[in-house]
Design a protein around this motif. Structure first.
Motif, PDB file in Angstrom:
ATOM      1  N   VAL A   1       0.871  -1.173   0.000  1.00  0.00           N
ATOM      2  CA  VAL A   1       0.000   0.000   0.000  1.00  0.00           C
ATOM      3  C   VAL A   1       0.908   1.222   0.000  1.00  0.00           C
ATOM      4  O   VAL A   1       1.688   1.412   0.929  1.00  0.00           O
ATOM      5  N   PRO A   2       0.840   2.041  -1.049  1.00  0.00           N
ATOM      6  CA  PRO A   2       1.884   3.059  -1.213  1.00  0.00           C
ATOM      7  C   PRO A   2       1.638   4.367  -0.458  1.00  0.00           C
ATOM      8  O   PRO A   2       0.508   4.753  -0.206  1.00  0.00           O
ATOM      9  N   THR A   3       2.735   5.028  -0.148  1.00  0.00           N
ATOM     10  CA  THR A   3       2.696   6.443   0.205  1.00  0.00           C
ATOM     11  C   THR A   3       3.133   7.189  -1.052  1.00  0.00           C
ATOM     12  O   THR A   3       3.566   6.552  -2.019  1.00  0.00           O
TER      13      THR A   3
ATOM     14  N   HIS B   1      -2.210   9.612  -6.162  1.00  0.00           N
ATOM     15  CA  HIS B   1      -2.163   9.853  -4.723  1.00  0.00           C
ATOM     16  C   HIS B   1      -3.369  10.690  -4.289  1.00  0.00           C
ATOM     17  O   HIS B   1      -3.996  10.425  -3.264  1.00  0.00           O
ATOM     18  N   PHE B   2      -3.697  11.679  -5.116  1.00  0.00           N
ATOM     19  CA  PHE B   2      -4.863  12.523  -4.818  1.00  0.00           C
ATOM     20  C   PHE B   2      -6.138  11.679  -4.835  1.00  0.00           C
ATOM     21  O   PHE B   2      -6.960  11.739  -3.918  1.00  0.00           O
TER      22      PHE B   2
ATOM     23  N   GLN C   1      -6.902   9.485  -1.861  1.00  0.00           N
ATOM     24  CA  GLN C   1      -7.386  10.105  -0.629  1.00  0.00           C
ATOM     25  C   GLN C   1      -8.889   9.904  -0.437  1.00  0.00           C
ATOM     26  O   GLN C   1      -9.402   9.999   0.671  1.00  0.00           O
TER      27      GLN C   1
ATOM     28  N   LYS D   1      -7.097   4.201   2.181  1.00  0.00           N
ATOM     29  CA  LYS D   1      -5.886   4.788   1.593  1.00  0.00           C
ATOM     30  C   LYS D   1      -5.033   3.703   0.949  1.00  0.00           C
ATOM     31  O   LYS D   1      -3.828   3.615   1.148  1.00  0.00           O
ATOM     32  N   ASP D   2      -5.743   2.829   0.230  1.00  0.00           N
ATOM     33  CA  ASP D   2      -5.050   1.733  -0.433  1.00  0.00           C
ATOM     34  C   ASP D   2      -5.167   1.921  -1.946  1.00  0.00           C
ATOM     35  O   ASP D   2      -5.837   2.832  -2.418  1.00  0.00           O
TER      36      ASP D   2
ATOM     37  N   ARG E   1       7.698  -3.216   1.571  1.00  0.00           N
ATOM     38  CA  ARG E   1       6.238  -3.152   1.647  1.00  0.00           C
ATOM     39  C   ARG E   1       5.747  -2.487   2.923  1.00  0.00           C
ATOM     40  O   ARG E   1       4.620  -2.034   2.999  1.00  0.00           O
ATOM     41  N   PHE E   2       6.589  -2.477   3.955  1.00  0.00           N
ATOM     42  CA  PHE E   2       6.184  -1.846   5.207  1.00  0.00           C
ATOM     43  C   PHE E   2       6.508  -0.354   5.217  1.00  0.00           C
ATOM     44  O   PHE E   2       6.194   0.350   6.163  1.00  0.00           O
ATOM     45  N   ARG E   3       7.181   0.116   4.172  1.00  0.00           N
ATOM     46  CA  ARG E   3       7.579   1.519   4.097  1.00  0.00           C
ATOM     47  C   ARG E   3       6.877   2.218   2.963  1.00  0.00           C
ATOM     48  O   ARG E   3       7.393   3.175   2.381  1.00  0.00           O
ATOM     49  N   GLY E   4       5.683   1.732   2.640  1.00  0.00           N
ATOM     50  CA  GLY E   4       4.870   2.392   1.627  1.00  0.00           C
ATOM     51  C   GLY E   4       5.488   2.360   0.243  1.00  0.00           C
ATOM     52  O   GLY E   4       5.166   3.177  -0.607  1.00  0.00           O
ATOM     53  N   GLY E   5       6.421   1.429   0.016  1.00  0.00           N
ATOM     54  CA  GLY E   5       7.034   1.320  -1.300  1.00  0.00           C
ATOM     55  C   GLY E   5       8.312   2.119  -1.444  1.00  0.00           C
ATOM     56  O   GLY E   5       8.890   2.174  -2.534  1.00  0.00           O
TER      57      GLY E   5
ATOM     58  N   SER F   1      -3.969   0.721   4.827  1.00  0.00           N
ATOM     59  CA  SER F   1      -2.703   1.456   4.796  1.00  0.00           C
ATOM     60  C   SER F   1      -1.989   1.494   6.147  1.00  0.00           C
ATOM     61  O   SER F   1      -0.915   2.054   6.244  1.00  0.00           O
TER      62      SER F   1
ATOM     63  N   TRP G   1      -0.632  -1.014   7.444  1.00  0.00           N
ATOM     64  CA  TRP G   1       0.463  -1.992   7.398  1.00  0.00           C
ATOM     65  C   TRP G   1       1.597  -1.567   6.470  1.00  0.00           C
ATOM     66  O   TRP G   1       2.428  -2.385   6.116  1.00  0.00           O
ATOM     67  N   GLY G   2       1.603  -0.325   6.038  1.00  0.00           N
ATOM     68  CA  GLY G   2       2.717   0.038   5.185  1.00  0.00           C
ATOM     69  C   GLY G   2       2.471   1.313   4.416  1.00  0.00           C
ATOM     70  O   GLY G   2       3.387   1.863   3.823  1.00  0.00           O
ATOM     71  N   GLY G   3       1.267   1.809   4.393  1.00  0.00           N
ATOM     72  CA  GLY G   3       0.966   2.989   3.596  1.00  0.00           C
ATOM     73  C   GLY G   3       0.921   4.252   4.428  1.00  0.00           C
ATOM     74  O   GLY G   3       1.681   4.436   5.382  1.00  0.00           O
TER      75      GLY G   3
END
Lengths: 145, 511
Positions: free
Chosen positions: A2-4, A64-65, A68, A73-74, A138-142, B315, B317-319
């Motif tokens: 799941v990205p940031t 990303h927008f 939201q 937030k996936d 994967r735990f750091r949002g990519g 999110s 778990w990583g987002g």
């Protein structure tokens, strides 16, 4: 994964530079409808790859927008695959219109084959094998860095 | 493991030990309790201990350097007991993501790929591709999880590390590290207690206990009736058996995953055995639709339920939520927890069908209300006095009441935590549980060069929210393993070791 926002951009650049580059190296000689010296075709192939990366940063801002609006937030797996359509079309028309004049005209069949194979390759790697060498990814949002 | 320092006398805790927060080696020796040295000890022996050991074994710690103290035989024993009670036998699917594999730190291949292969069912891949948009989330069978865990436990020599016993307390050691006091099974040791002396201790003892809704607890205590008012996490097969013998009414309390599961069992039995079961479902918070403060924070819901694929928004778990929470402290953190919290259940198409049929067939009655009290009627059945927010008072009469609220007891009800709060320097976080660092060290408990870690439900409210989940336990384990690497206990695992270890996992060869 799941990205940031930072993770999206880093993952895209990283995977295009690795998986994308390897696929481009392998596929350019056999792309349909292309002609000319192999060296020139490679230059064009890698420029297209670079264009996907550069435009992609802007696309990631859009995604990303849009994300939201999702409670979790996936970014479902299918989105990651289907976004190839708008991204491919935009780049295709930009190239066709001559807006990106550093890239020589690419035959449609060659462009779409290259673009789709790279996209699916990157998508497949991002959905599993990427986690094998990079256990924190994967735990750091990519984020790769 | 070094040979024990066996002293001469009694071998039990002394008043002096009990009253002293930091113990010296001499103090312990004087009590006559046999002492064993082990660098890393994990307490619990459930899923949390298992994934932590799995990480450390894969990072490169030999089994001889670690022990796990537990009163259960396999890491999945408690989990399997709870899932079975709450109506998930091995053949049913749990609520967990395909890539959350406690037996595989990489989450690849995911459970969906594995089951696609073993069941020869490509449809799973289609579901995985289209979840949650066109399909429900793909989730693994409980049996798949337990089988894979068994394979991995053998691979990492889990049972060589297991020490059976009940941990009584963990105290700091003068000069660094900790003493862990264990009560071994009767007859297995010459003394009543044994002690492990360790530099690193990890506590993963799970839920401190079940808590009942107050009105139900009152009824149970007053009438001594533990058969008709039950918690869904207790064995309660008698409810379903009774309903097979004659038509009856069941009251369900709660709006979470367990309520969904129990409902499904009642609906399934109704269909399978052509029963006449009536179901009254009481929601304290009755969700009628999308809810949330603004358009960027709105969760779907309806018919009483709040819908969410897993027990936290994905999110965490990583987002984005994971990244945000990591930066928050105090009241801000508590507020964020509140915003994403609330009881919820997944939207599953099968469940929706069953509930629709139940509502239109007049045998499923969802209502909003709080229960003032439960009493025994003149015919011996159970009367709930339910007050709705619109002022209406209902008095449904039922044969059974199933409490599906899954309330958790306070951490201090577990004596290890209680002791840590009193003697260990630990304190509570903004939501009342153990305050831990981003790397899951229990704040305030450092002892020389020793570190005390905790993971699992007791640490909810920290910088990382999804603690009591498979993936959350792995995230904690990875943070702990990386912290241990910073402290020189093991080498940090980079891409090369990770890849070669993955191949070992794939070929089921020892780490």
């Amino acid at each position: 994964m799941v990205p940031t926002l930072a993770g999206r951009i880093q993952t895209r650049l990283f995977l295009l530079a690795t998986v994308g580059a390897i696929i481009t190296l392998l596929i350019v000689p056999v792309l349909p409808g292309s002609s000319g010296a192999l060296g020139d075709r490679y230059v064009t192939g890698f420029l297209v790859l670079a264009a996907v990366a550069v435009l992609g940063v802007a696309w990631e801002l859009v995604y990303h927008f849009l994300m939201q609006f999702r409670w979790e937030k996936d970014w479902p797996t299918l989105f990651g695959l289907l976004t190839l359509v708008p991204e491919g079309l935009l780049l295709y028309f930009l190239l066709r219109s001559g807006a990106v004049d550093v890239i020589d005209p690419v035959p449609s069949a060659a462009f779409w084959t290259h673009f789709t194979v790279v996209w699916v390759g990157v998508w497949l790697v991002a959905n599993g094998p990427m986690r094998v060498p990079f256990i924190r990814w994967r735990f750091r949002g990519g984020r790769v860095l | 493991m070094a040979p024990p320092h066996v002293p001469a006398s009694a071998g039990d805790l002394t008043p002096e030990l009990l009253g002293t927060s930091e113990w010296s080696d001499q103090l312990v020796a004087a009590a006559g309790i046999p002492m064993y040295d082990i660098p890393f000890l994990t307490v619990g022996g459930g899923m949390g201990s298992f994934v932590t050991l799995d990480y450390l074994r894969i990072y490169g710690v030999p089994a001889s350097q670690m022990r796990v103290v537990s009163n259960i035989d396999t890491p999945w024993q408690t989990y399997e007991f709870l899932t079975r009670c709450s109506q998930i036998p091995r053949s049913e699917r749990i609520r967990s993501d395909s890539a959350s594999r406690p037996d595989n730190i990489w989450g690849f291949p995911s459970y969906a790929l594995q089951e696609t292969w073993t069941d020869k069912t490509p449809a799973y891949l289609w579901q995985l591709l289209t979840e949650p948009l066109l399909n429900d989330y793909w989730t693994p069978r409980a049996g798949t999880v337990f089988q894979s865990l068994e394979r991995e436990a053998k691979r990492i020599d889990y049972w060589d590390m297991l020490v059976k016993g009940q941990v009584r307390m963990v105290r700091r050691r003068a000069g660094g590290g900790y003493f862990t006091v264990v009560t071994p099974p009767e007859g297995s040791a010459p003394t009543k207690r044994i002690i492990f002396r360790s530099r690193f201790v990890h506590i993963a003892i799970g839920y401190p206990g079940l808590k009942f809704l107050p009105d139900l607890q009152e009824f149970r205590t007053k009438h001594g009736d533990y058969q008709h008012v039950v918690n869904a996490y207790e064995p309660h097969e008698q409810v379903y058996e009774f309903l097979k013998t004659r038509p009856g009414t069941v009251v369900i309390r709660g709006g979470g995953i367990v309520a969904s599961r129990v409902l499904q069992r009642l609906f399934d039995d109704r269909e399978k055995f052509r029963l006449q079961t009536q179901i009254v479902h009481i929601f304290r918070t009755f969700v009628t639709g999308s809810h949330g403060p603004h358009v960027w924070a709105r969760r779907k819901g309806g018919d009483g339920w709040a819908y969410q694929g897993f027990n936290y928004p994905k999110s965490v778990w990583g987002g984005q939520l994971k990244a945000q929470m990591r930066r928050l402290e105090g009241a801000e953190r508590a507020a964020k927890y509140k915003e994403m919290g609330g009881t919820n259940t997944p939207y599953r198409r099968r469940w929706q069908e069953q509930m629709r049929a139940g509502r239109s067939g007049g045998y499923y009655h969802p209502v909003q209300g709080t229960v003032d009290r439960v009493e025994r009627g003149s015919d011996g059945r159970l009367v709930s006095y339910v007050r709705s927010s619109d002022g209406i008072v209902r008095e449904p009469v039922a044969d059974y009441i199933i409490d599906c609220t899954g309330l958790e007891a306070d951490i201090a009800e577990h004596r290890i935590y209680d002791d840590l709060l009193r003697h260990g320097g630990a304190y509570r976080n903004p939501v009342g549980r153990l305050e831990v660092e981003r790397h899951f060290e229990v704040k305030g408990t450092a002892s020389g060069d020793g570190v005390l870690y905790a993971s699992g439900s007791a640490t909810l409210g920290g910088y990382f929210p999804g603690v009591d989940t498979f993936l959350g336990l792995q995230i904690a384990a990875q943070e702990i393993a990386d912290d241990l690497a910073r402290r020189g206990f093991v080498r940090r695992m980079g891409p090369f070791r990770s890849t070669s270890q993955w191949f070992k996992w794939a070929f089921n060869s020892p780490v």
